[in-house]
Write an enzyme that holds these catalytic residues in place. Structure first.
Site, PDB file in Angstrom:
ATOM      1  N   GLY A  40      12.804 -65.838  -6.239  1.00 46.75           N
ATOM      2  CA  GLY A  40      11.994 -64.899  -6.876  1.00 46.75           C
ATOM      3  C   GLY A  40       9.818 -64.513  -6.590  1.00 46.75           C
ATOM      4  N   VAL A  61      19.249 -72.357 -13.987  1.00 50.24           N
ATOM      5  CA  VAL A  61      20.859 -72.395 -15.284  1.00 50.24           C
ATOM      6  C   VAL A  61      21.792 -73.007 -14.272  1.00 50.24           C
ATOM      7  CG1 VAL A  61      19.120 -70.096 -15.589  1.00 50.24           C
ATOM      8  CG2 VAL A  61      20.989 -70.339 -13.524  1.00 50.24           C
ATOM      9  N   ALA A 118      25.806 -60.686 -11.603  1.00 50.56           N
ATOM     10  CA  ALA A 118      25.909 -59.251 -10.392  1.00 50.56           C
ATOM     11  C   ALA A 118      26.713 -60.359  -9.441  1.00 50.56           C
ATOM     12  CB  ALA A 118      24.308 -59.925 -10.059  1.00 50.56           C
ATOM     13  N   TYR A 149      27.962 -68.406  -0.100  1.00 50.80           N
ATOM     14  CA  TYR A 149      27.169 -67.041  -1.086  1.00 50.80           C
ATOM     15  C   TYR A 149      28.609 -66.412  -1.569  1.00 50.80           C
ATOM     16  CZ  TYR A 149      24.703 -63.083  -2.762  1.00 50.80           C
ATOM     17  OH  TYR A 149      24.595 -62.072  -3.481  1.00 50.80           O
ATOM     18  N   LYS A 153      30.291 -66.322  -5.456  1.00 53.17           N
ATOM     19  CA  LYS A 153      30.798 -65.102  -6.192  1.00 53.17           C
ATOM     20  C   LYS A 153      32.043 -64.784  -6.644  1.00 53.17           C
ATOM     21  CE  LYS A 153      26.185 -63.750  -6.455  1.00 53.17           C
ATOM     22  NZ  LYS A 153      24.852 -63.241  -7.694  1.00 53.17           N
TER      23      LYS A 153
HETATM   24  P1  NAD Z   1      16.421 -62.165  -5.815  1.00 51.18           P
HETATM   25  O1  NAD Z   1      16.532 -63.586  -4.674  1.00 51.18           O
HETATM   26  O2  NAD Z   1      14.949 -61.096  -5.399  1.00 51.18           O
HETATM   27  O3  NAD Z   1      16.709 -62.499  -7.025  1.00 51.18           O
HETATM   28  C1  NAD Z   1      17.183 -63.669  -7.689  1.00 51.18           C
HETATM   29  C2  NAD Z   1      16.512 -64.054  -8.935  1.00 51.18           C
HETATM   30  O4  NAD Z   1      17.067 -65.477  -9.075  1.00 51.18           O
HETATM   31  C3  NAD Z   1      15.480 -64.791  -8.227  1.00 51.18           C
HETATM   32  O5  NAD Z   1      14.455 -64.577  -9.341  1.00 51.18           O
HETATM   33  C4  NAD Z   1      15.248 -66.356  -8.155  1.00 51.18           C
HETATM   34  O6  NAD Z   1      14.050 -67.456  -8.305  1.00 51.18           O
HETATM   35  C5  NAD Z   1      16.337 -66.298  -9.177  1.00 51.18           C
HETATM   36  N1  NAD Z   1      16.807 -67.579  -9.364  1.00 51.18           N
HETATM   37  C6  NAD Z   1      18.219 -68.147  -7.613  1.00 51.18           C
HETATM   38  N2  NAD Z   1      18.452 -69.668  -8.417  1.00 51.18           N
HETATM   39  C7  NAD Z   1      17.943 -70.107  -9.719  1.00 51.18           C
HETATM   40  C8  NAD Z   1      18.478 -70.852 -10.704  1.00 51.18           C
HETATM   41  N3  NAD Z   1      19.234 -72.070 -10.204  1.00 51.18           N
HETATM   42  N4  NAD Z   1      17.537 -70.447 -11.933  1.00 51.18           N
HETATM   43  C9  NAD Z   1      16.581 -69.476 -12.256  1.00 51.18           C
HETATM   44  N5  NAD Z   1      16.560 -68.857 -11.552  1.00 51.18           N
HETATM   45  C10 NAD Z   1      17.899 -68.726 -10.364  1.00 51.18           C
HETATM   46  O7  NAD Z   1      17.594 -61.394  -5.113  1.00 51.18           O
HETATM   47  P2  NAD Z   1      18.049 -59.767  -6.075  1.00 51.18           P
HETATM   48  O8  NAD Z   1      18.292 -59.352  -4.480  1.00 51.18           O
HETATM   49  O9  NAD Z   1      17.321 -59.201  -6.729  1.00 51.18           O
HETATM   50  O10 NAD Z   1      19.551 -60.209  -6.551  1.00 51.18           O
HETATM   51  C11 NAD Z   1      19.869 -60.248  -7.764  1.00 51.18           C
HETATM   52  C12 NAD Z   1      21.263 -60.547  -8.311  1.00 51.18           C
HETATM   53  O11 NAD Z   1      21.852 -59.772  -6.869  1.00 51.18           O
HETATM   54  C13 NAD Z   1      21.413 -62.068  -7.125  1.00 51.18           C
HETATM   55  O12 NAD Z   1      23.431 -62.347  -7.982  1.00 51.18           O
HETATM   56  C14 NAD Z   1      22.407 -60.919  -6.129  1.00 51.18           C
HETATM   57  O13 NAD Z   1      23.372 -62.420  -5.586  1.00 51.18           O
HETATM   58  C15 NAD Z   1      23.240 -60.030  -6.716  1.00 51.18           C
HETATM   59  N6  NAD Z   1      23.063 -59.138  -5.492  1.00 51.18           N
HETATM   60  C16 NAD Z   1      21.474 -58.370  -4.925  1.00 51.18           C
HETATM   61  C17 NAD Z   1      22.015 -57.561  -4.294  1.00 51.18           C
HETATM   62  C18 NAD Z   1      21.462 -56.381  -3.548  1.00 51.18           C
HETATM   63  O14 NAD Z   1      20.888 -55.356  -2.728  1.00 51.18           O
HETATM   64  N7  NAD Z   1      20.176 -57.370  -3.669  1.00 51.18           N
HETATM   65  C19 NAD Z   1      23.888 -56.845  -3.444  1.00 51.18           C
HETATM   66  C20 NAD Z   1      24.606 -57.631  -4.021  1.00 51.18           C
HETATM   67  C21 NAD Z   1      24.338 -58.805  -4.896  1.00 51.18           C
END
Ligand code: NAD
Ligand code: UDP
Length: 318
Positions: A40, A61, A118, A149, A153
């Site tokens: 992030g 987390v 998610a 991954y 999930k």
């Molecule tokens: P992203 O990488 O921008 O956001 C994920 C966030 O989670 C980041 O800010 C990261 O720092 C934080 N994070 C990861 N591990 C952590 C931990 N152990 N403790 C605290 N924070 C942690 O990705 P995104 O695209 O925003 O995806 C968000 C969620 O949506 C994820 O769970 C992802 O699997 C799911 N998702 C996204 C998409 C997409 O198209 N963007 C598709 C399917 C699923």
């Protein structure tokens, strides 16, 4: 005066999480954003600091989550999400999907909060049914590179259902299909930011394989609205949210070249292991349960996203 609902968003400093922070604040929630910044970016929520409805806790987390006071909702979005991120952080990806989901569910149970996680279209793996309905169990290679991954999930979904059935926690599972928009990281390796940065920089566009694989791209505002409706529904089985407009990756690359007015050429690179050949959500359930449909066309969404990328690239050169 009644107090505002309190909502914890894990992964709130990420692409989707930060848009959810905005949505829930706009809808009158107090939002606690929790993130460890592994993928992030603090700038995603910088505009919310100083807002009395917003607070931030830096925390991983996968370890015990402590939140003071009551909670109405826990939205669990923490996880690396782009293929290059989860290949770079395979163990952290499995830990946040498994242990992180366990901690977030434990917190929701302790607070009597509603839990929404998610999930992803990756639970369908390289699908043998097209488009993908929620009733399809998927075609995942558990030991392939993407397995960290996909299986994390799938485990997270199973754990959420176990907490629902055994502990009576109100759980919601959104299976998100490829979503894009402002605040995607420029270097996250996903097709859209990569192609846009390459096109704007006049570099070759790296299409993997022959580009005949398909995806269906959903604009972030549509996704966030679907998630809000799902949280407020009484539906505990998984729901697909995405856009059903399917396009090959080669056509997508050409579309971005046209949109940017770039002179970049397409360059084919090897297809990564287990890269799904097709992907398109069956939205029958989302329409029936949530009365939801995506509204933003790809041309509209790409235009807004391009403006964001242009601005970010200009800032990085200052
Ligand atoms: P992203 O990488 O921008 O956001 C994920 C966030 O989670 C980041 O800010 C990261 O720092 C934080 N994070 C990861 N591990 C952590 C931990 N152990 N403790 C605290 N924070 C942690 O990705 P995104 O695209 O925003 O995806 C968000 C969620 O949506 C994820 O769970 C992802 O699997 C799911 N998702 C996204 C998409 C997409 O198209 N963007 C598709 C399917 C699923
Ligand atoms: N892709 C590509 N070139 C890139 C990045 C991705 O051709 O530089 C392809 C990738 O192989 C996949 C599709 O674009 O077939 C979408 O990839 P992305 O990483 O955006 O998400 P995925 O749907 O694979 O999780």
């Amino acid at each position: 005066m009644a107090s505002r609902p309190r909502t914890l968003i894990t992964g709130g400093a990420g692409f989707l999480g930060s848009h959810l922070c905005d949505k829930f604040i706009a809808n009158g929630h107090d939002v606690i954003c929790m993130d460890n910044f592994i993928t992030g970016d603090p700038s995603n929520t910088a505009h919310l600091f100083g807002n009395k409805q917003f607070s931030f806790i830096e925390h991983d987390v996968t370890t015990y989550i402590f939140v003071d006071g009551p909670l109405d909702n826990v939205l669990h979005f923490a996880s690396p999400a782009s293929p290059i991120d989860y290949l770079k952080y395979p163990i952290q990806t499995m830990k946040v999907g498994a242990m992180g989901t366990h901690k977030a569910l434990g917190l929701a149970k302790a607070k009597g909060a509603r839990f929404l996680m998610a999930s992803t279209s990756e639970v369908y793996g390289d699908p043998l049914i097209h488009p993908q309905p929620e009733t399809y169990w998927g075609n995942v290679n558990p030991i392939g590179a993407r397995g960290v991954y996909d299986e994390a999930k799938r485990f997270a979904e199973a754990l959420a259902m176990a907490y629902h059935r055994y502990h009576g926690v109100e759980t919601r599972i959104v299976r998100i299909f490829n979503t894009y928009g402002p605040r995607m990281r420029l270097d996250d390796g996903r097709a859209l930011p990569t192609f846009m940065c390459q096109a704007l920089g006049g570099e070759d566009i790296t299409v993997f394989g022959d580009g005949s694989q398909t995806r269906s791209f959903c604009y972030v505002d549509d996704l966030v609205e679907g998630i809000y409706r799902l949280l407020n529904s009484d539906y505990s089985d998984p729901v697909n949210i995405g856009n059903p407009e399917e396009i090959t990756i080669l056509e997508f690359a050409e579309e971005i070249v046209r949109l940017t007015g770039s002179r970049s050429k397409i360059e084919c690179k090897p297809l990564p292991e287990d890269d799904p050949k097709v992907r398109k959500p069956d939205l029958t359930r989302a329409r029936a349960v949530l009365n939801w449909n995506p509204k933003v066309s790809r041309s509209e969404g790409l235009k807004t996203t391009l403006e964001y990328f242009q601005k970010k690239i200009a800032e990085s050169k200052e």
